[in-house]
Motif scaffolding. Structure first.
Motif, PDB file in Angstrom:
ATOM      1  N   ILE A   6       0.880  -1.145   0.033  1.00 25.07           N
ATOM      2  CA  ILE A   6      -0.135   0.017   0.003  1.00 25.07           C
ATOM      3  C   ILE A   6       0.905   1.245   0.060  1.00 25.07           C
ATOM      4  O   ILE A   6       1.604   1.442   0.868  1.00 25.07           O
ATOM      5  N   ASN A   7       0.702   2.166  -0.972  1.00 22.55           N
ATOM      6  CA  ASN A   7       1.576   3.205  -1.190  1.00 22.55           C
ATOM      7  C   ASN A   7       0.612   4.379  -1.658  1.00 22.55           C
ATOM      8  O   ASN A   7      -0.326   4.102  -2.454  1.00 22.55           O
ATOM      9  N   VAL A   8       1.104   5.514  -1.508  1.00 24.01           N
ATOM     10  CA  VAL A   8       0.340   6.677  -2.095  1.00 24.01           C
ATOM     11  C   VAL A   8       0.357   6.620  -3.523  1.00 24.01           C
ATOM     12  O   VAL A   8      -0.492   7.344  -4.281  1.00 24.01           O
ATOM     13  N   ALA A  36      -1.721  -1.525  -3.720  1.00 24.74           N
ATOM     14  CA  ALA A  36      -2.946  -0.464  -3.669  1.00 24.74           C
ATOM     15  C   ALA A  36      -2.393   1.001  -3.773  1.00 24.74           C
ATOM     16  O   ALA A  36      -1.264   1.045  -2.865  1.00 24.74           O
ATOM     17  N   TYR A  37      -2.870   1.808  -4.449  1.00 24.08           N
ATOM     18  CA  TYR A  37      -2.184   3.311  -4.077  1.00 24.08           C
ATOM     19  C   TYR A  37      -3.442   4.219  -4.394  1.00 24.08           C
ATOM     20  O   TYR A  37      -4.766   4.108  -4.597  1.00 24.08           O
ATOM     21  N   GLY A  38      -3.113   5.486  -4.030  1.00 21.11           N
ATOM     22  CA  GLY A  38      -4.133   6.436  -3.771  1.00 21.11           C
ATOM     23  C   GLY A  38      -4.116   7.540  -5.071  1.00 21.11           C
ATOM     24  O   GLY A  38      -5.142   8.071  -5.376  1.00 21.11           O
ATOM     25  N   ARG A  39      -2.955   7.728  -5.781  1.00 19.00           N
ATOM     26  CA  ARG A  39      -3.052   9.004  -6.488  1.00 19.00           C
ATOM     27  C   ARG A  39      -2.371   8.616  -7.968  1.00 19.00           C
ATOM     28  O   ARG A  39      -2.982   7.770  -8.613  1.00 19.00           O
ATOM     29  N   TRP A  40      -1.150   9.049  -8.283  1.00 20.80           N
ATOM     30  CA  TRP A  40      -0.503   8.733  -9.584  1.00 20.80           C
ATOM     31  C   TRP A  40      -0.038   7.352  -9.741  1.00 20.80           C
ATOM     32  O   TRP A  40       0.277   6.559  -8.868  1.00 20.80           O
ATOM     33  N   ILE A  49      -4.376  -1.815  -7.442  1.00 24.28           N
ATOM     34  CA  ILE A  49      -5.766  -1.440  -6.711  1.00 24.28           C
ATOM     35  C   ILE A  49      -5.979   0.006  -6.422  1.00 24.28           C
ATOM     36  O   ILE A  49      -5.233   0.421  -5.747  1.00 24.28           O
ATOM     37  N   LYS A  50      -6.646   0.747  -7.142  1.00 23.72           N
ATOM     38  CA  LYS A  50      -6.919   1.923  -7.047  1.00 23.72           C
ATOM     39  C   LYS A  50      -7.888   2.354  -5.563  1.00 23.72           C
ATOM     40  O   LYS A  50      -8.823   1.751  -5.521  1.00 23.72           O
ATOM     41  N   ILE A  51      -7.213   3.111  -4.908  1.00 21.71           N
ATOM     42  CA  ILE A  51      -7.982   3.554  -3.541  1.00 21.71           C
ATOM     43  C   ILE A  51      -8.722   4.775  -3.690  1.00 21.71           C
ATOM     44  O   ILE A  51      -7.983   5.853  -3.902  1.00 21.71           O
TER      45      ILE A  51
END
Length: 400
Positions: A6-8, A36-40, A49-51
């Motif tokens: 899990i990382n940004v 799983a990532y949050g942004r770019w 996996i887009k969060i």
């Protein structure tokens, strides 16, 4: 076996590329890898996996700025991630940067406290054990050792206009110390010693240095000098994602004023406003993720200088040495760990006289005097293969 990181970001920036390499080697070993990532993101060998979405990030950002509640938004996005984790059932969960307006740390860690499998958390900065900031060296703040309050660094990332640092500190302490199966990884000895003084000190804390792809970062022919019209100049290079206060922009301006016309300083990552204020002998280049352009700059430079006073590692320093370029750094945070007398120089913070002495030494001896030692230093201590292999070895140890 399954691993979920899990990382940004995913396969972007330093932390995203590290997680990508870990996932790739895991796949080569026969594992199933998820990120799983949050942004770019950039294309990945792992299953991405887009969060959440842009609206979630925007709402989370407003909450963070207005209320100093970074990591308290993104409820639905985090709940959906938890549902995905339950469905996937990874054998190892590996956290990287969980800040960045995309994840609710209370919800995530409440779930992780009940998840009976190993959790690894690689700390790339100091956010995990402070009440607000990701770095505190520039203002010499030590409150994080006991209790954050009345934060003097609110205008640093994550920027806030109100102070909730006391409550943030307590909530992080409660959430982050409630796991029985957590293993902390730091990217430098300096960060390891800092974490050992924080509320995370009772967990196993291991050091795994970052590494560089030495097949990619190597001495490379370049026409950068010709393009910039500085073929006969001694080139000093420095690279930063953002030239914030702790990176030393003012020091480079002061240095430039003391150097004659035979020198040129190239600063990568400069924004349009900063570029206007640069003296004529500093060349400002905007931020780039073009790796080949960076390699050409590293190879063309005669000396790499980092005037940063807050680094948890210093990746650009080892990238430059991998390209055969010696380095000069301040005796602050983790940068000093990367240098010995054969590959560069460590000087006291703000000691520009010593900086000029070493610049003169490199100019007199020639860059080639240092290049082989620089390259060998990286091959011995800071290869990407070594870094990623250490993570996979840790995975195997924990599963046993």
């Amino acid at each position: 076996m399954k691993v979920l990181q899990i990382n940004v970001v995913a396969n972007s920036g330093s932390t995203g590329k590290i997680s990508e390499k870990i996932g790739s080697l895991a796949i080569d070993k026969g594992w199933v890898s998820y990120i799983a990532y949050g942004r770019w993101y950039n294309p990945s060998r792992s299953t991405l996996i887009k969060i959440g979405n842009k609206f979630d990030i925007l709402c989370h950002g407003f909450k963070s700025i207005l209320c100093d509640k970074h990591g308290y938004g993104s409820h639905k996005a985090t709940k959906k991630l938890i549902s995905t984790i339950i469905k996937i059932q990874p054998d190892i969960i590996h956290l990287h940067n969980i800040h960045g307006y995309y994840l609710n740390f209370e919800l995530l860690f409440k779930f992780l406290s009940t998840y009976g499998k190993p959790i690894i958390w690689t700390l790339h900065d100091c956010w995990s054990y402070t009440g607000h900031c990701v770095h505190y060296t520039a203002i010499n703040c030590q409150k994080w050792k006991v209790q954050c309050d009345h934060c003097p660094h609110l205008l640093s990332y994550p920027i806030a206009i109100t102070d909730n640092s006391n409550n943030n500190y307590q909530k992080k302490k409660t959430c982050f110390t409630n796991l029985k199966n957590l293993y902390i990884i730091t990217v430098s000895e300096w960060l390891k010693k800092e974490v050992e003084q924080s509320f995370l000190k009772n967990y196993p804390i291991l050091k795994i240095n970052n590494g560089v792809d030495t097949k990619l970062f190597k001495p490379t022919s370049s026409n950068i000098r010709e393009k910039l019209g500085i073929t006969d100049k001694f080139i000093i290079l420095s690279v930063a994602t953002n030239w914030i206060k702790g990176k030393g922009l003012k020091d480079f301006i002061n240095l430039a004023q003391r150097l004659n016309d035979t020198y040129r300083i190239i600063l990568v990552g400069i924004n349009k406003i900063q570029k206007v204020s640069l003296p004529p002998n500093i060349i400002g280049i905007s931020k780039t993720e073009n790796v080949h352009e960076l390699i050409q700059l590293y190879s063309a430079a005669d000396l790499y200088i980092s005037f940063s006073i807050e680094e948890t590692f210093g990746l650009t320093i080892i990238e430059s040495m991998a390209c055969g370029t010696p380095a000069l750094v301040y005796d602050s945070t983790a940068c000093r760990e990367l240098i010995n007398e054969k590959v560069g120089k460590v000087i006291k913070v703000k000691d520009l006289n010593s900086a000029i002495d070493f610049i003169s030494k490199v100019k007199s001896l020639g860059k080639d005097f240092f290049s082989e030692a620089c390259r060998n230093h990286i091959l011995q201590h800071y290869t990407e293969e070594k870094t990623i292999s250490n993570y996979i070895s840790l995975y195997n140890q924990l599963l046993k």
